[in-house]
Design an enzyme around this catalytic site. Structure first.
Site, PDB file in Angstrom:
ATOM      1  N   SER A 126       0.820  -1.224   0.000  1.00  0.00           N
ATOM      2  CA  SER A 126       0.000   0.000   0.000  1.00  0.00           C
ATOM      3  C   SER A 126       0.848   1.265   0.000  1.00  0.00           C
ATOM      4  O   SER A 126       1.925   1.319   0.618  1.00  0.00           O
ATOM      5  CB  SER A 126      -0.859  -0.021   1.268  1.00  0.00           C
ATOM      6  OG  SER A 126      -1.316   1.259   1.571  1.00  0.00           O
ATOM      7  N   GLU A 128       0.228   3.635   1.730  1.00  0.00           N
ATOM      8  CA  GLU A 128       0.265   4.079   3.127  1.00  0.00           C
ATOM      9  C   GLU A 128       1.658   3.783   3.735  1.00  0.00           C
ATOM     10  O   GLU A 128       2.040   4.393   4.721  1.00  0.00           O
ATOM     11  CB  GLU A 128      -0.855   3.376   3.909  1.00  0.00           C
ATOM     12  CG  GLU A 128      -1.021   3.777   5.355  1.00  0.00           C
ATOM     13  CD  GLU A 128      -1.594   5.182   5.617  1.00  0.00           C
ATOM     14  OE1 GLU A 128      -2.274   5.734   4.732  1.00  0.00           O
ATOM     15  OE2 GLU A 128      -1.338   5.714   6.721  1.00  0.00           O
ATOM     16  N   TYR A 152      -1.477   0.516  10.554  1.00  0.00           N
ATOM     17  CA  TYR A 152      -1.768  -0.145   9.275  1.00  0.00           C
ATOM     18  C   TYR A 152      -0.530  -0.107   8.366  1.00  0.00           C
ATOM     19  O   TYR A 152      -0.110  -1.127   7.813  1.00  0.00           O
ATOM     20  CB  TYR A 152      -2.953   0.562   8.602  1.00  0.00           C
ATOM     21  CG  TYR A 152      -3.213   0.099   7.183  1.00  0.00           C
ATOM     22  CD1 TYR A 152      -4.058  -0.961   6.922  1.00  0.00           C
ATOM     23  CD2 TYR A 152      -2.592   0.739   6.100  1.00  0.00           C
ATOM     24  CE1 TYR A 152      -4.286  -1.392   5.616  1.00  0.00           C
ATOM     25  CE2 TYR A 152      -2.813   0.314   4.797  1.00  0.00           C
ATOM     26  CZ  TYR A 152      -3.660  -0.753   4.561  1.00  0.00           C
ATOM     27  OH  TYR A 152      -3.863  -1.178   3.273  1.00  0.00           O
TER      28      TYR A 152
HETATM   29  N1  GDD Z   1     -12.320   7.230   6.297  1.00  0.00           N
HETATM   30  C1  GDD Z   1     -12.440   8.570   6.473  1.00  0.00           C
HETATM   31  N2  GDD Z   1     -13.562   9.059   7.081  1.00  0.00           N
HETATM   32  N3  GDD Z   1     -11.444   9.371   6.050  1.00  0.00           N
HETATM   33  C2  GDD Z   1     -11.584  10.694   6.205  1.00  0.00           C
HETATM   34  C3  GDD Z   1     -12.723  11.262   6.802  1.00  0.00           C
HETATM   35  C4  GDD Z   1     -13.757  10.407   7.264  1.00  0.00           C
HETATM   36  O1  GDD Z   1     -14.776  10.822   7.799  1.00  0.00           O
HETATM   37  N4  GDD Z   1     -12.569  12.602   6.792  1.00  0.00           N
HETATM   38  C5  GDD Z   1     -11.393  12.872   6.230  1.00  0.00           C
HETATM   39  N5  GDD Z   1     -10.772  11.726   5.877  1.00  0.00           N
HETATM   40  C6  GDD Z   1      -9.441  11.619   5.251  1.00  0.00           C
HETATM   41  C7  GDD Z   1      -8.483  10.698   5.997  1.00  0.00           C
HETATM   42  O2  GDD Z   1      -7.933  11.387   7.134  1.00  0.00           O
HETATM   43  C8  GDD Z   1      -7.469  10.423   4.893  1.00  0.00           C
HETATM   44  O3  GDD Z   1      -6.534  11.468   4.836  1.00  0.00           O
HETATM   45  C9  GDD Z   1      -8.302  10.422   3.616  1.00  0.00           C
HETATM   46  O4  GDD Z   1      -9.568  11.002   3.969  1.00  0.00           O
HETATM   47  C10 GDD Z   1      -8.551   9.062   3.000  1.00  0.00           C
HETATM   48  O5  GDD Z   1      -9.073   8.205   3.997  1.00  0.00           O
HETATM   49  P1  GDD Z   1      -9.626   6.750   3.616  1.00  0.00           P
HETATM   50  O6  GDD Z   1     -10.633   6.837   2.538  1.00  0.00           O
HETATM   51  O7  GDD Z   1     -10.034   6.101   4.894  1.00  0.00           O
HETATM   52  O8  GDD Z   1      -8.359   6.023   2.957  1.00  0.00           O
HETATM   53  P2  GDD Z   1      -6.819   5.925   3.417  1.00  0.00           P
HETATM   54  O9  GDD Z   1      -6.014   6.802   2.511  1.00  0.00           O
HETATM   55  O10 GDD Z   1      -6.662   6.132   4.865  1.00  0.00           O
HETATM   56  O11 GDD Z   1      -6.494   4.390   3.131  1.00  0.00           O
HETATM   57  C11 GDD Z   1      -6.901   3.769   1.921  1.00  0.00           C
HETATM   58  O12 GDD Z   1      -5.857   3.828   0.978  1.00  0.00           O
HETATM   59  C12 GDD Z   1      -4.685   3.074   1.282  1.00  0.00           C
HETATM   60  C13 GDD Z   1      -3.684   3.280   0.143  1.00  0.00           C
HETATM   61  O13 GDD Z   1      -2.988   4.463   0.364  1.00  0.00           O
HETATM   62  C14 GDD Z   1      -7.293   2.331   2.253  1.00  0.00           C
HETATM   63  O14 GDD Z   1      -7.893   1.752   1.117  1.00  0.00           O
HETATM   64  C15 GDD Z   1      -6.084   1.495   2.617  1.00  0.00           C
HETATM   65  O15 GDD Z   1      -6.493   0.127   2.782  1.00  0.00           O
HETATM   66  C16 GDD Z   1      -5.070   1.614   1.464  1.00  0.00           C
HETATM   67  O16 GDD Z   1      -3.921   0.828   1.721  1.00  0.00           O
END
Ligand code: GDD
Length: 323
Positions: A126, A128, A152
């Site tokens: 990822s 991440e 993670y």
């Molecule tokens: N989930 C979530 N919920 N994220 C939020 C929110 C909320 O209410 N508000 C703001 N965010 C911001 C998070 O702080 C982050 O910066 C961004 O939105 C994306 O959050 P997510 O959609 O939860 O994805 P992620 O980037 O943390 O992780 C995803 O991508 C990774 C690859 O970079 C996941 O799919 C991981 O499994 C994957 O590895």
């Protein structure tokens, strides 16, 4: 004879699209399903292909099941997609996340080495893992330093490294796809893209008046899961095992994402979106923008969806749901 693929995490967004893709290529598809007390919905992403695939209950933390399935199937390709995939939740359940994402990956890898050593192994790594490292040109690529900022990301980095270690130590065909964020109508609604779209649709229908989010200023490189599972397959067809970044090379902030989605629904996001500290992370990954030149040049992989067409498809899906 048809090639056999074993997918852990087959019920997820990527697992279900990958299973469909492999079936379309003539593969026999086997999948591991983690038992859940609520059977409804658990396998809903597999509804359309359920009669065509072989599934078995199992868990990547349960070595005996992995070994049993591996010995029986002896797959040609193993795709390890099983994970606790939510970054913020990994702060709540760090040990479970490490057990699943780090040790779970090692269990599947070790079982592959023991029982199907000729198999090509794919690890769902990822973006991440990069944490807040960015190259001077504003991109992350295979050579960018990895300094994760979440349990993670730390667990995924262990899995990434053990795959490289097994590749060199045991001459296994074990590869990493370093996938940047990827979304689709099958994305669960506690990830930010689906959450924004689902709730914006409800607001547009007058069923909700506020959308609570966390950090609006982080930036992500968002692609479509269907495009990214094609890359997983291509990675395992390459002449040698290697690591590849899969991304779009475009980045948008969460705020921009809100603005675009609400605009498409004829609304001004500023009237509805509020911040709630509950959704903030103890440490945030602020910026992602991937350089996937290596995958494009070596695997001839190109995405078919644009940022816009991905959002439109997700809006259509949430709009079609009865409320
Ligand atoms: N989930 C979530 N919920 N994220 C939020 C929110 C909320 O209410 N508000 C703001 N965010 C911001 C998070 O702080 C982050 O910066 C961004 O939105 C994306 O959050 P997510 O959609 O939860 O994805 P992620 O980037 O943390 O992780 C995803 O991508 C990774 C690859 O970079 C996941 O799919 C991981 O499994 C994957 O590895």
């Amino acid at each position: 004879m048809a090639k056999k693929a074993l997918i852990t995490g087959i019920t997820g967004q990527d697992g279900s699209y990958l299973a469909e893709h492999l079936l379309s290529l003539g593969y026999e598809v086997y999948g591991l399903i983690r038992r859940n007390s609520i059977t409804e919905n658990q396998q809903s992403r597999l509804d359309s292909i359920a009669p065509l695939i072989h599934t078995e209950y199992g868990d990547v933390s349960d070595v005996s099941t992995i070994d049993r399935v591996m010995m029986r199937v002896r797959p040609d390709e193993v795709y390890n997609l099983a994970a606790q995939s939510h970054v913020r939740i990994s702060f709540d359940v760090p040990q479970y996340t490490a057990q699943t994402n780090a040790l779970g990956a090692l269990n599947v890898l070790e079982s592959t080495r023991a029982h199907s050593p000729g198999a090509h192994f794919y690890q769902a790594s990822s973006s991440e893992m990069f944490g807040n490292s960015v190259d001077p040109d504003g991109k992350q690529r295979e050579t960018t330093r990895m300094v994760p900022v979440s349990p993670y990301g730390c667990a995924k980095l262990f899995a990434f490294n053990i795959v490289r270690n097994y590749r060199r130590s045991y001459n296994l065909f074990a590869s990493n796809g370093i996938l940047f964020n990827h979304e689709s109508p099958r994305r669960a609604s506690n990830f930010v893209t689906s959450k924004i779209i689902k709730n914006a649709v409800l607001i547009s229908r007058g069923k909700l008046d506020k959308l609570e989010l966390g950090n609006l200023d982080s930036q992500r490189d968002w692609g479509h899961s269907k495009d990214y599972v094609r890359a997983m397959h291509l990675i395992l067809q390459h002449t040698e095992p290697d690591d590849f970044v899969i991304s779009t090379g475009q980045t948008h902030s969460i705020r921009e994402f809100c603005e675009i989605v609400f605009q498409k629904l004829g609304l001004d996001y500023r009237k509805y979106v509020v911040q709630n500290p509950k959704y903030m992370r103890p440490e945030e990954l602020r910026f992602l923008c991937g350089d996937c030149s290596k995958a494009k040049a070596t695997l001839h992989w190109t995405p078919t969806y644009t940022f816009d067409s991905m959002i439109d498809e997700m809006i259509r899906q949430w709009s079609d749901k009865p409320t």
